[in-house]
Design a protein around this motif. Structure first.
Motif, PDB file in Angstrom:
ATOM      1  N   GLY A   1       3.114  -8.773  -1.134  1.00 20.39           N
ATOM      2  CA  GLY A   1       4.416  -8.745  -1.787  1.00 20.39           C
ATOM      3  C   GLY A   1       4.308  -7.834  -2.996  1.00 20.39           C
ATOM      4  N   PHE A   2       5.156  -6.817  -3.073  1.00 27.31           N
ATOM      5  CA  PHE A   2       5.084  -5.834  -4.154  1.00 27.31           C
ATOM      6  C   PHE A   2       6.434  -5.676  -4.827  1.00 27.31           C
ATOM      7  N   GLN A   3       6.387  -5.417  -6.117  1.00 27.32           N
ATOM      8  CA  GLN A   3       7.566  -5.051  -6.895  1.00 27.32           C
ATOM      9  C   GLN A   3       7.622  -3.531  -6.902  1.00 27.32           C
ATOM     10  N   ALA A   4       8.575  -2.968  -6.174  1.00 28.54           N
ATOM     11  CA  ALA A   4       8.764  -1.524  -6.164  1.00 28.54           C
ATOM     12  C   ALA A   4       9.644  -1.177  -7.354  1.00 28.54           C
ATOM     13  N   VAL A   5       9.089  -0.460  -8.278  1.00 28.76           N
ATOM     14  CA  VAL A   5       9.805  -0.163  -9.508  1.00 28.76           C
ATOM     15  C   VAL A   5      11.070   0.648  -9.236  1.00 28.76           C
ATOM     16  N   TYR A   6      11.056   1.468  -8.178  1.00 25.99           N
ATOM     17  CA  TYR A   6      12.245   2.237  -7.826  1.00 25.99           C
ATOM     18  C   TYR A   6      13.317   1.261  -7.345  1.00 25.99           C
ATOM     19  N   GLY A   7      14.354   1.080  -8.120  1.00 24.29           N
ATOM     20  CA  GLY A   7      15.445   0.182  -7.762  1.00 24.29           C
ATOM     21  C   GLY A   7      15.127  -1.286  -7.967  1.00 24.29           C
ATOM     22  N   GLN A   8      13.996  -1.595  -8.610  1.00 25.74           N
ATOM     23  CA  GLN A   8      13.591  -2.986  -8.872  1.00 25.74           C
ATOM     24  C   GLN A   8      13.651  -3.844  -7.610  1.00 25.74           C
ATOM     25  N   ARG A   9      13.060  -3.367  -6.542  1.00 29.91           N
ATOM     26  CA  ARG A   9      13.076  -4.083  -5.273  1.00 29.91           C
ATOM     27  C   ARG A   9      11.774  -4.839  -5.063  1.00 29.91           C
ATOM     28  N   ASP A  10      11.873  -6.007  -4.456  1.00 31.07           N
ATOM     29  CA  ASP A  10      10.704  -6.761  -4.021  1.00 31.07           C
ATOM     30  C   ASP A  10      10.513  -6.495  -2.536  1.00 31.07           C
ATOM     31  N   LEU A  11       9.379  -5.893  -2.198  1.00 29.84           N
ATOM     32  CA  LEU A  11       9.083  -5.554  -0.813  1.00 29.84           C
ATOM     33  C   LEU A  11       7.952  -6.426  -0.295  1.00 29.84           C
TER      34      LEU A  11
ATOM     35  N   GLY B   1      -5.765   7.375  -3.321  1.00 26.32           N
ATOM     36  CA  GLY B   1      -5.312   7.817  -2.008  1.00 26.32           C
ATOM     37  C   GLY B   1      -3.878   8.285  -2.042  1.00 26.32           C
ATOM     38  N   MET B   2      -3.120   7.857  -1.025  1.00 26.34           N
ATOM     39  CA  MET B   2      -1.756   8.347  -0.847  1.00 26.34           C
ATOM     40  C   MET B   2      -0.782   7.178  -0.778  1.00 26.34           C
ATOM     41  N   GLY B   3       0.327   7.337  -1.484  1.00 23.70           N
ATOM     42  CA  GLY B   3       1.438   6.404  -1.378  1.00 23.70           C
ATOM     43  C   GLY B   3       2.623   7.119  -0.756  1.00 23.70           C
ATOM     44  N   LYS B   4       3.290   6.457   0.187  1.00 29.59           N
ATOM     45  CA  LYS B   4       4.468   7.044   0.849  1.00 29.59           C
ATOM     46  C   LYS B   4       5.667   6.157   0.562  1.00 29.59           C
ATOM     47  N   ILE B   5       6.814   6.794   0.354  1.00 29.76           N
ATOM     48  CA  ILE B   5       8.032   6.035   0.094  1.00 29.76           C
ATOM     49  C   ILE B   5       9.194   6.667   0.851  1.00 29.76           C
ATOM     50  N   THR B   6      10.082   5.809   1.333  1.00 26.25           N
ATOM     51  CA  THR B   6      11.358   6.237   1.903  1.00 26.25           C
ATOM     52  C   THR B   6      12.439   5.684   0.991  1.00 26.25           C
ATOM     53  N   LEU B   7      13.291   6.548   0.482  1.00 27.44           N
ATOM     54  CA  LEU B   7      14.336   6.154  -0.467  1.00 27.44           C
ATOM     55  C   LEU B   7      15.553   5.614   0.283  1.00 27.44           C
ATOM     56  N   PRO B   8      16.541   5.060  -0.435  1.00 26.46           N
ATOM     57  CA  PRO B   8      17.677   4.385   0.212  1.00 26.46           C
ATOM     58  C   PRO B   8      18.302   5.170   1.360  1.00 26.46           C
ATOM     59  N   PHE B   9      18.515   4.437   2.457  1.00 28.90           N
ATOM     60  CA  PHE B   9      19.179   4.924   3.658  1.00 28.90           C
ATOM     61  C   PHE B   9      18.478   6.123   4.288  1.00 28.90           C
ATOM     62  N   GLY B  10      17.185   6.299   3.974  1.00 28.75           N
ATOM     63  CA  GLY B  10      16.417   7.387   4.567  1.00 28.75           C
ATOM     64  C   GLY B  10      16.804   8.756   4.059  1.00 28.75           C
ATOM     65  N   ASP B  11      17.529   8.827   2.920  1.00 30.04           N
ATOM     66  CA  ASP B  11      17.979  10.120   2.395  1.00 30.04           C
ATOM     67  C   ASP B  11      16.820  11.021   1.979  1.00 30.04           C
ATOM     68  N   ALA B  12      15.724  10.435   1.544  1.00 24.10           N
ATOM     69  CA  ALA B  12      14.571  11.226   1.125  1.00 24.10           C
ATOM     70  C   ALA B  12      13.309  10.408   1.355  1.00 24.10           C
ATOM     71  N   HIS B  13      12.220  11.107   1.520  1.00 24.65           N
ATOM     72  CA  HIS B  13      10.920  10.450   1.647  1.00 24.65           C
ATOM     73  C   HIS B  13       9.862  11.410   1.149  1.00 24.65           C
TER      74      HIS B  13
END
Length: 189
Positions: free
Chosen positions: A24-34, A94-106
């Motif tokens: 369980g992670f707190q994604a700082v982008y948008g304050q989301r709990d993933l 290493g590497m972190g990957k992110i997909t932003l809201p609605f797949g608009d950017a990654h």
């Protein structure tokens, strides 16, 4: 007469273990709990210092289709061990990957992650990762420094033999014991 001194304290020896669990992670982008799963490998050439590699996939409890993945590896150090409980620290890169809201950017970005955790050995083969805390830093994230943090738990299974006294020490001990008996003239058991 010759004699060798056997080390007074030894660790549990070298091993390789694989595991899996939940994060369980707190994604700082948008304050989301993933939330999601992780798989990891621990390789310890000697009992105190080793290497850890992990892959984490945070795909659940997301809103607006935001996801994260991490592919990290680095050093793991056993700080304290008492009976079946071990406290460790780690530093992974290493590497972190992110997909932003609605797949608009990654994107994929450099990530490093200090962390610590507590392992509880259930037996000689299976260990419970009771808690693992990780604080990641993605310094090249385009919207400012990105610092997700979270906890994980899981189970790992040792896939290589591990003796509580390394075999090289056991062989030395047996050889020393046999040599001492021969020197005393009592070569019988």
């Amino acid at each position: 007469m010759r004699a060798q001194v056997v080390p007074s304290a030894v660790g549990p020896g070298a091993y390789v273990a694989v595991g899996g669990g939940a994060s369980g992670f707190q994604a700082v982008y948008g304050q989301r709990d993933l939330a999601g799963g992780l798989i990891y490998v621990d390789v310890h050439p000697q009992w105190r210092i080793g290497f850890e590699g992990e892959a984490r996939f945070l795909r659940y409890h997301t809103s607006e289709e935001v996801t994260e993945s991490n592919y990290l590896g680095g050093i793991r150090v056993l700080v304290f061990r008492s009976h079946n409980v071990g406290l460790y620290t780690k530093f992974l890169t290493g590497m972190g990957k992110i997909t932003l809201p609605f797949g608009d950017a990654h994107g994929s970005f450099l990530a490093y992650a200090p962390g610590a955790g507590l392992d509880v050995a259930l037996n000689h083969y299976v260990t419970l990762r009771a808690i693992d805390f990780e604080y990641q830093h993605w310094p090249q994230f385009p919207y400012g420094s990105f610092r997700p943090f979270g906890i994980s738990t899981g189970i790992r299974v040792r896939v290589t033999p591990m003796a509580f006294v390394p075999q090289s020490v056991r062989k030395r001990s047996l050889h020393t014991h046999s040599a001492a008996r021969a020197a005393d003239g009592n070569g019988q058991d």
